[in-house]
Design an enzyme around this catalytic site. Structure first.
Site, PDB file in Angstrom:
ATOM      1  N   ASP A 194       6.769  -5.049  -2.309  1.00 52.37           N
ATOM      2  CA  ASP A 194       5.810  -3.961  -2.508  1.00 52.37           C
ATOM      3  C   ASP A 194       4.841  -4.128  -3.672  1.00 52.37           C
ATOM      4  O   ASP A 194       4.177  -3.164  -4.063  1.00 52.37           O
ATOM      5  CB  ASP A 194       6.551  -2.633  -2.639  1.00 52.37           C
ATOM      6  CG  ASP A 194       7.008  -2.127  -1.273  1.00 52.37           C
ATOM      7  OD1 ASP A 194       6.248  -2.290  -0.311  1.00 52.37           O
ATOM      8  OD2 ASP A 194       8.115  -1.582  -1.191  1.00 52.37           O
TER       9      ASP A 194
ATOM     10  N   ASP B 224       5.769  -1.492   7.042  1.00 50.53           N
ATOM     11  CA  ASP B 224       5.103  -1.071   5.798  1.00 50.53           C
ATOM     12  C   ASP B 224       4.419  -2.241   5.088  1.00 50.53           C
ATOM     13  O   ASP B 224       3.454  -2.068   4.347  1.00 50.53           O
ATOM     14  CB  ASP B 224       6.103  -0.459   4.800  1.00 50.53           C
ATOM     15  CG  ASP B 224       7.221   0.342   5.423  1.00 50.53           C
ATOM     16  OD1 ASP B 224       7.586   0.066   6.573  1.00 50.53           O
ATOM     17  OD2 ASP B 224       7.759   1.238   4.746  1.00 50.53           O
TER      18      ASP B 224
HETATM   19  N1  GLY Z   1       7.346   1.824   2.132  1.00 50.04           N
HETATM   20  C1  GLY Z   1       8.435   2.707   2.106  1.00 50.04           C
HETATM   21  C2  GLY Z   1       8.182   3.974   2.810  1.00 50.04           C
HETATM   22  O1  GLY Z   1       7.176   4.171   3.461  1.00 50.04           O
HETATM   23  O2  GLY Z   1       9.016   4.842   2.699  1.00 50.04           O
END
Ligand code: GLY
Length: 423
Positions: free
Chosen positions: A123, A192
């Site tokens: 992330d 994601d």
């Molecule tokens: N990227 C983690 C979420 O959307 O919860």
């Protein structure tokens, strides 16, 4: 006696003038309604984030949500949500142009500097691009810009440490067990992850080195191959073998392996729209449109277009591997964070697509819903967050029907995009 004769030429002339006046007045009234909505929301955002800045003073705790007692729950630099609060402050500065917001945005952005070395999960793009990416757009000072540029280049290098060319995707998490308790994912990639690619495209642009963008393109093309079902709904998690074969298609934050987790679908719409903007590769536009159509045409999308946290909660033939009933909730919560990010994504998609009008109108409707009392917090409430009613992870019994900082971030972004577009 003088008689008034009907003059068809004159009549057409006056009708045209009347029609033009009507259209102009309507356009003016519509424009001002839109501007009013945006102004009202930013005024509310300023009041809420003033409160947030007063209560959040520890620069190592980036506001994320609320605790049960109403106090703010923050996270450190190494989690995935640190960039959203600084990013939101930049958006408020962009709209208001008030130096106080720039000062706050700069302070919270610079507090994230260590995040450039984030390699424990995928992330780093979320964290560093929502903060430093916006700083690069809105800062003018050459000294600061040079510093931020270096930080973003290192952030992209950190992201690349998680890319195995034999698999062709950036690994999201370390090995992890799935809900069925039988499967251990060795190379999990979640939908994601599409959101981390924007920073890679940006760093290729500022360095002239294509290697970051190449990784982004490879990741996005493999995501098209393995994350979409035939109807363009998405799997949340795809786990890969060392050679790049997709082994498992499951969920971590959705209802069941075959369901569609709303925010995940949102990440797909947003991520592929962004990849089309960056590459002009029609395959990405096609994926974005089909993912958006799945979302907008779904019979379980509520009339206000803010989705339930998963499209398939409690439906026949969707069976969770975790204990849904133990959560003991008498209703299915909405996820405003999904609504906000989809609205932002659709506004951008509307500028590329032949179906642009439909996407624009849907996004507009989502923004109107989010700007109503049902979702927009009253001044001084909601611990300073702007939106109510989001869901972090229902299966983990975590952050259910609460404010979430990324809902605020994409809401503000959507409002700015809305302001720039003629509708
Ligand atoms: N990227 C983690 C979420 O959307 O919860």
């Amino acid at each position: 006696m003088k008689t008034t004769l009907f003059n068809p030429k004159k009549s057409v002339f006056f009708s045209l003038i009347g029609l033009t006046a009507l259209i102009t007045t309507t356009a003016f009234l519509c424009r001002s309604a839109k501007e009013e909505l945006i102004a009202k929301d930013f005024t509310r955002a300023e009041k809420q984030y003033k409160l947030m800045l007063k209560t959040s003073t520890d620069l190592n705790q980036f506001p994320r949500t609320t605790k049960k007692d109403g106090s703010i729950k923050g996270t450190d630099v190494w989690d995935w949500t640190g960039g959203f609060f600084p990013g939101g402050l930049w958006y408020i500065y962009e709209y208001t142009q008030k130096p106080e917001w720039k000062a706050a945005a700069t302070k919270w952005t610079e507090a994230l500097a260590q995040g450039q070395f984030l390699t424990q999960h995928h992330d780093v793009g979320f964290v560093m691009y929502c903060s430093y990416g916006n700083a690069m757009r809105l800062e003018k000072d050459p000294g600061k810009l040079a510093k931020y540029r270096k930080i973003l280049i290192q952030s992209a290098e950190s992201a690349l440490t998680r890319f195995d060319p034999k698999v062709g995707l950036i690994k999201s998490w370390q090995a992890k067990k799935s809900w069925d308790n039988k499967t251990t994912w060795q190379y999990p990639v979640i939908i994601d992850n599409m959101m981390n690619l924007e920073m890679l495209c940006y760093v290729s642009k500022i360095t002239g080195n294509p290697k970051y963008r190449d990784v982004a393109v490879s990741h996005a093309l493999n995501t098209i191959k393995n994350h979409f079902r035939a109807d363009y709904s998405t799997y949340h998690v795809v786990d890969y073998a060392p050679g790049g074969v997709a082994l498992h298609q499951q969920t971590n934050q959705g209802y069941s392996d075959n369901s569609t987790w709303s925010r995940g679908q949102g990440w797909a719409i947003y991520g592929f729209t962004m990849m089309y903007r960056e590459t002009k590769d029609k395959r990405f536009l096609d994926a974005a449109e089909k993912a958006a159509d799945f979302y907008l045409n779904h019979p379980n999308l509520p009339a206000d277009k803010i989705p339930y946290w998963d499209f398939n909660v409690g439906q026949n033939s969707y069976k969770p591997d975790w204990d849904y009933n133990s959560r003991k909730l008498s209703y299915v919560p909405r996820d405003a964070s999904a609504g906000a990010l989809v609205s932002s994504a659709l506004l951008e998609l509307s500028t590329f697509s032949l179906q642009g009008k439909r996407y624009f109108q849907s996004a507009e409707q989502m923004l109107e819903s989010l700007s109503g009392d049902g979702y927009l917090a009253q001044t001084g409430t909601n611990s300073g967050f702007i939106l109510k009613h989001s869901v972090g992870s229902f299966p983990h019994n975590s952050e259910i029907d609460v404010p979430l900082i990324y809902a605020d971030y994409y809401f503000l972004e959507a409002l700015l995009r809305y302001q720039k577009l003629k509708g």
